[in-house]
Design an enzyme around this catalytic site. Structure first.
Site, PDB file in Angstrom:
ATOM      1  N   GLU A   1      32.250  52.498  34.151  1.00  0.00           N
ATOM      2  CA  GLU A   1      31.352  51.865  35.124  1.00  0.00           C
ATOM      3  C   GLU A   1      32.133  51.231  36.281  1.00  0.00           C
ATOM      4  O   GLU A   1      31.630  51.114  37.382  1.00  0.00           O
ATOM      5  CB  GLU A   1      30.461  50.821  34.439  1.00  0.00           C
ATOM      6  CG  GLU A   1      29.348  51.425  33.589  1.00  0.00           C
ATOM      7  CD  GLU A   1      28.278  52.166  34.400  1.00  0.00           C
ATOM      8  OE1 GLU A   1      27.894  51.688  35.480  1.00  0.00           O
ATOM      9  OE2 GLU A   1      27.831  53.244  33.940  1.00  0.00           O
TER      10      GLU A   1
ATOM     11  N   ASP B   1      19.716  56.539  31.770  1.00  0.00           N
ATOM     12  CA  ASP B   1      20.890  55.968  31.085  1.00  0.00           C
ATOM     13  C   ASP B   1      21.108  54.551  31.607  1.00  0.00           C
ATOM     14  O   ASP B   1      20.582  54.171  32.659  1.00  0.00           O
ATOM     15  CB  ASP B   1      22.145  56.820  31.349  1.00  0.00           C
ATOM     16  CG  ASP B   1      23.371  56.249  30.636  1.00  0.00           C
ATOM     17  OD1 ASP B   1      23.280  55.977  29.425  1.00  0.00           O
ATOM     18  OD2 ASP B   1      24.420  56.065  31.280  1.00  0.00           O
ATOM     19  N   SER B   2      21.929  53.798  30.875  1.00  0.00           N
ATOM     20  CA  SER B   2      22.252  52.443  31.311  1.00  0.00           C
ATOM     21  C   SER B   2      23.085  52.457  32.604  1.00  0.00           C
ATOM     22  O   SER B   2      23.199  51.431  33.256  1.00  0.00           O
ATOM     23  CB  SER B   2      23.047  51.731  30.219  1.00  0.00           C
ATOM     24  OG  SER B   2      24.265  52.419  30.014  1.00  0.00           O
TER      25      SER B   2
ATOM     26  N   CYS C   1      28.563  58.877  23.047  1.00  0.00           N
ATOM     27  CA  CYS C   1      28.174  58.000  24.155  1.00  0.00           C
ATOM     28  C   CYS C   1      28.306  58.874  25.390  1.00  0.00           C
ATOM     29  O   CYS C   1      29.331  59.537  25.584  1.00  0.00           O
ATOM     30  CB  CYS C   1      29.090  56.793  24.258  1.00  0.00           C
ATOM     31  SG  CYS C   1      28.830  55.863  25.790  1.00  0.00           S
TER      32      CYS C   1
ATOM     33  N   CYS D   1      21.144  58.468  26.666  1.00  0.00           N
ATOM     34  CA  CYS D   1      21.942  57.305  26.293  1.00  0.00           C
ATOM     35  C   CYS D   1      21.798  57.135  24.780  1.00  0.00           C
ATOM     36  O   CYS D   1      20.672  56.990  24.278  1.00  0.00           O
ATOM     37  CB  CYS D   1      21.383  56.079  27.023  1.00  0.00           C
ATOM     38  SG  CYS D   1      22.148  54.521  26.532  1.00  0.00           S
TER      39      CYS D   1
HETATM   40  N1  DGL Z   1      25.865  55.868  27.847  1.00  0.00           N
HETATM   41  C1  DGL Z   1      25.386  55.026  26.808  1.00  0.00           C
HETATM   42  C2  DGL Z   1      25.416  55.728  25.471  1.00  0.00           C
HETATM   43  O1  DGL Z   1      25.347  56.958  25.419  1.00  0.00           O
HETATM   44  C3  DGL Z   1      26.021  53.674  26.599  1.00  0.00           C
HETATM   45  C4  DGL Z   1      26.392  52.898  27.716  1.00  0.00           C
HETATM   46  C5  DGL Z   1      26.359  51.408  27.600  1.00  0.00           C
HETATM   47  O2  DGL Z   1      27.015  50.799  26.739  1.00  0.00           O
HETATM   48  O3  DGL Z   1      25.661  50.892  28.427  1.00  0.00           O
HETATM   49  O4  DGL Z   1      25.483  55.097  24.459  1.00  0.00           O
END
Ligand code: DGL
Length: 279
Positions: free
Chosen positions: A154, A6-7, A188, A69
């Protein structure tokens, strides 16, 4: 190890469900916290960052990677599967989380009106409306981008009172667009960490508008993705045989290991010792 990417911290909500369902496997989690959020970045940048992370996880021995993600699944998965894997790693696999979610979603709605909360990147990619129109009949989907939610998570600000404003704002926008919505998909992987506040905002909206004829379910992807992975491993013994089974898990981050360990321990409810990696 099965790679989970994930990011940032969001993919931990998926990893948690996967480990509950499939505890016997070994997992390697990578959070690209140094470059989060992905959700406001261009297609090219998300693809580039995701490919770098995928290549890194492959270099650490993963044969199977889950993009936990939605933004990366929407903007990078197809390119990686069609253009990169065939010549880089033809015997390895990268899976996304949009298709399994879409395949399951019909079972949760009665009114067949679904609300979707996601990053601007996922919403603008139109991946969910496109997949839903292919797999489900007569679903009315209303998308709502929530650009402030990932930064709140975050920065570990998601429990604070200041977060309420942004949660209420997006929930009110979504529910006032389609009053028949009975299921809200958290599309998300960061958003389940805001679920308490999201539920509060939904209840407040329903009370304020005297909505009593239906309930609204909040749907997270963790258990859906875990069930789909179990099914995938059963159908693909040629990939499953590379997945080691010692019940272990390791955490990697592109940002500070201390900060990741501290926050991830809260999300996962267990002691975590992350390692910093340079891609
Ligand atoms: N967790 C990521 C998702 O499911 C998005 C996070 C981000 O914007 O970096 O879309």
């Amino acid at each position: 190890m099965i790679g989970v990417f994930d990011s940032g911290f969001g993919g931990l909500t998926i990893l948690k469900s996967i480990r509950e369902r499939l505890p016997e496997y070994d997992y390697l989690y990578l959070g690209d916290n140094a470059r989060t959020p992905y959700g406001t970045r261009s297609f090219e940048v998300v693809y580039q960052y995701t490919l770098e992370c995928v290549r890194y996880l492959f270099s650490r021995g993963c044969h199977l990677i889950i993009l936990a993600c939605n933004t990366a699944s929407a903007k990078a998965l197809r390119n990686i599967q069609q253009n990169d894997l065939p010549h880089l790693y033809p015997d390895r696999r990268v899976l996304g989380i949009i298709r399994p979610t879409v395949e399951a979603i019909e079972h949760y709605t009665t009114t067949r009106h679904i609300g979707l909360l996601a990053t601007p990147g996922t919403v603008n990619s139109m991946s969910y409306p496109i997949e839903i129109s292919k797999h489900c009949q007569h679903i009315t989907l209303t998308q709502q981008a929530c650009p402030m939610w990932v930064p709140l998570v975050e920065n570990n600000e998601h429990h604070n009172a200041g977060a309420n404003y942004f949660v209420e704002q997006y929930i009110n926008q979504l529910l006032s667009t389609d009053p028949l919505i009975d299921t809200i998909l958290l599309a998300c992987t960061h958003y389940p960490l805001l679920a308490g506040k999201i539920n509060e905002a939904i209840n407040e909206y329903m009370n304020k508008h005297s909505i009593t004829d239906h309930n609204i379910n909040l749907l997270s992807q963790g258990s859906i993705v875990a069930a789909s992975l179990e099914d995938y491993l059963r159908r693909h013994p040629e990939i499953e045989r590379y997945c080691e089974k010692n019940g272990g898990v390791e955490f990697l981050t592109t940002e500070s290991a201390e900060r990741f360990s501290e926050s991830a321990a809260i999300f996962m409810g267990e002691q975590i010792e992350a390692q910093h990696v340079e891609l």
